[in-house]
Design a protein around this motif. Structure first.
Motif, PDB file in Angstrom:
ATOM      1  N   ASP A 105       1.024   3.822  -5.445  1.00  0.00           N
ATOM      2  CA  ASP A 105      -0.353   3.960  -5.925  1.00  0.00           C
ATOM      3  C   ASP A 105      -0.731   2.944  -7.003  1.00  0.00           C
ATOM      4  N   GLU A 155     -10.387  -2.868  -4.190  1.00  0.00           N
ATOM      5  CA  GLU A 155      -9.920  -1.620  -3.596  1.00  0.00           C
ATOM      6  C   GLU A 155     -10.751  -1.222  -2.378  1.00  0.00           C
ATOM      7  N   ALA A 156     -12.035  -1.563  -2.369  1.00  0.00           N
ATOM      8  CA  ALA A 156     -12.896  -1.224  -1.229  1.00  0.00           C
ATOM      9  C   ALA A 156     -12.438  -1.946   0.025  1.00  0.00           C
ATOM     10  N   THR A 209     -18.115   4.358  -6.139  1.00  0.00           N
ATOM     11  CA  THR A 209     -18.630   3.611  -4.993  1.00  0.00           C
ATOM     12  C   THR A 209     -20.149   3.577  -5.067  1.00  0.00           C
ATOM     13  N   VAL A 241      -9.259  -3.388   0.462  1.00  0.00           N
ATOM     14  CA  VAL A 241      -7.877  -3.020   0.779  1.00  0.00           C
ATOM     15  C   VAL A 241      -7.810  -1.660   1.462  1.00  0.00           C
ATOM     16  N   SER A 242      -8.666  -0.734   1.038  1.00  0.00           N
ATOM     17  CA  SER A 242      -8.652   0.611   1.603  1.00  0.00           C
ATOM     18  C   SER A 242      -9.382   0.714   2.928  1.00  0.00           C
ATOM     19  N   LEU A 299     -12.666   0.529   3.259  1.00  0.00           N
ATOM     20  CA  LEU A 299     -13.970   1.166   3.057  1.00  0.00           C
ATOM     21  C   LEU A 299     -15.117   0.263   3.502  1.00  0.00           C
ATOM     22  N   GLY A 325       0.777  -1.230   0.000  1.00  0.00           N
ATOM     23  CA  GLY A 325       0.000   0.000   0.000  1.00  0.00           C
ATOM     24  C   GLY A 325       0.806   1.275   0.000  1.00  0.00           C
TER      25      GLY A 325
END
Length: 385
Positions: free
Chosen positions: A134, A216-217, A257, A219-220, A222, A131
């Motif tokens: 980018d 990505e949701a 999203t 990993v981040s 969210l 992470g």
């Protein structure tokens, strides 16, 4: 073969310094039988160096950065910002742009791609750098891809990446960035496999996180994800999360999203059969690389695609055994109230002078007490010591 750009199929095991950790592992994964990897290529670190070689501002700022310490946060932030700006303002060399265009023509220039950073100090056995650089998803068109290659190069100098390198003893001037350009998969589900349980360090317990949409949701941070645990080919635990959001690709490029329908929020992301298939794939990859792996996957039309695999660096190392039996080890240092790791010379000297059968791991000495625990007499002695 072009040294500025390498297809996954062209990458050799010895080319870490050309394609970085992520690129190297994708090259290996793409050659494994039974493992599906989205097609792609790497702009090598030679392309990055060629772009930076005449950038005097960049080199002057790198010199300033090397004089700082991790505690100098304000100065790090300012110099890193200026380095990133100097990188994105530099025009990509024509030979690099031509090589990228040539490789894109193999897969289709109008296709959507993920543009991902792959540093030479990344996905290593002792430092993951997870992470720190980018990733850009659903990028369409040669101009947009070239623009995001520059953005990936610049992300080598985010504040968090710079500080992480300082904390782990990496020289900024000796770390380079490759960029992975990989065909986008638009999955119905994605997630992570840990082939050793990250909470307990149990190497026989495989953990899977799964959620809807792009990874990505997850990993981040969210969204919450379903959690499944598999041991010896059996599902031993399931945790079904309430999944309110997911990230999906847009037709015109980029991501968005979206809210998940109420009737889908508590639906199990993967079926039992899919969980076991994913566990089998995880064990196959772990066996290939020879160590516990942190694996990113996505599911599209009943096919699992692997988009990344790296060693799990948070597991404490265990002494090597020449069998598959269970072993119990006692730390010699902790018995003597010496909790710090020993230097290699100290370990070597101790092993030469002691008759006891010793093992080493993590800079410490261990005694295998398994045979003694098997005897009722010696077991009592050990437990009471």
């Amino acid at each position: 073969m072009n040294s500025l750009v390498l297809g996954f199929w062209e990458i050799e095991k010895t080319q870490l310094l050309l394609v970085g950790g992520k690129g190297l592992h994708l090259g290996e994964l793409s050659k494994m039988e039974g493992i599906q990897v989205p097609e792609g290529f790497c702009i090598t670190t030679l392309g990055y160096q060629k772009a930076m070689e005449q950038n005097e501002t960049y080199h002057a700022l790198i010199h300033q950065l090397n004089l700082l310490k991790a505690e100098d946060r304000d100065q790090i932030a300012e110099i890193s910002r200026r380095i990133r700006q100097s990188i994105v303002e530099v025009e990509i060399p024509s030979e690099v742009a031509e090589a990228v265009t040539q490789y894109l023509s193999r897969f289709g220039e109008d296709h959507a791609y993920a543009v991902r950073s792959s540093a030479t100090a990344e996905d290593l056995p002792h430092a993951s750098f997870a992470g720190q650089q980018d990733t850009y998803l659903n990028i369409i068109g040669i101009d947009a891809i070239l623009q995001h290659i520059s953005k990936c190069w610049a992300s080598l100098f985010t504040d968090r990446a710079v500080i992480y390198r300082m904390q782990n003893g990496f020289d900024h001037s000796q770390v380079y960035l490759s960029v992975v350009v990989q065909k986008m998969i638009f999955p119905q589900a994605s997630g992570i496999i840990f082939t050793a349980d990250p909470m307990t360090s149990n190497r026989k317990l495989l953990s899977i996180d799964a959620s809807f949409g792009l990874g990505e949701a997850l990993v981040s941070g969210l969204v919450s994800a379903d959690g499944y645990q598999v041991q010896e080919g059996k599902i031993v635990d399931k945790r079904i999360a309430t999944k309110t959001l997911a990230i999906y690709g847009r037709k015109e490029g980029g991501t968005e999203t979206r809210q998940i329908d109420l009737d889908q929020q508590k639906v199990q992301t993967l079926t039992e059969q899919q969980i076991l298939e994913l566990a089998r794939i995880g064990r196959l990859i772990e066996a290939y690389f020879g160590s516990p792996q942190d694996i990113e996957w996505c599911l599209d039309q009943d096919t699992f695609y692997i988009v990344q695999s790296r060693p799990i660096t948070t597991l404490y190392p265990i002494p090597e055994a020449k069998d598959e039996d269970n072993h119990v080890y006692v730390s010699v240092g902790h018995q003597q109230m010496m909790t710090d790791p020993m230097k290699p010379l100290g370990l070597s000297f101790y092993l030469l002078t002691t008759p006891a059968p010793m093992r080493t791991a993590g800079g410490r000495l261990f005694v295998d007490v398994t045979p003694m625990l098997a005897s009722p007499v010696s077991r009592e002695t050990i437990l009471n010591t």
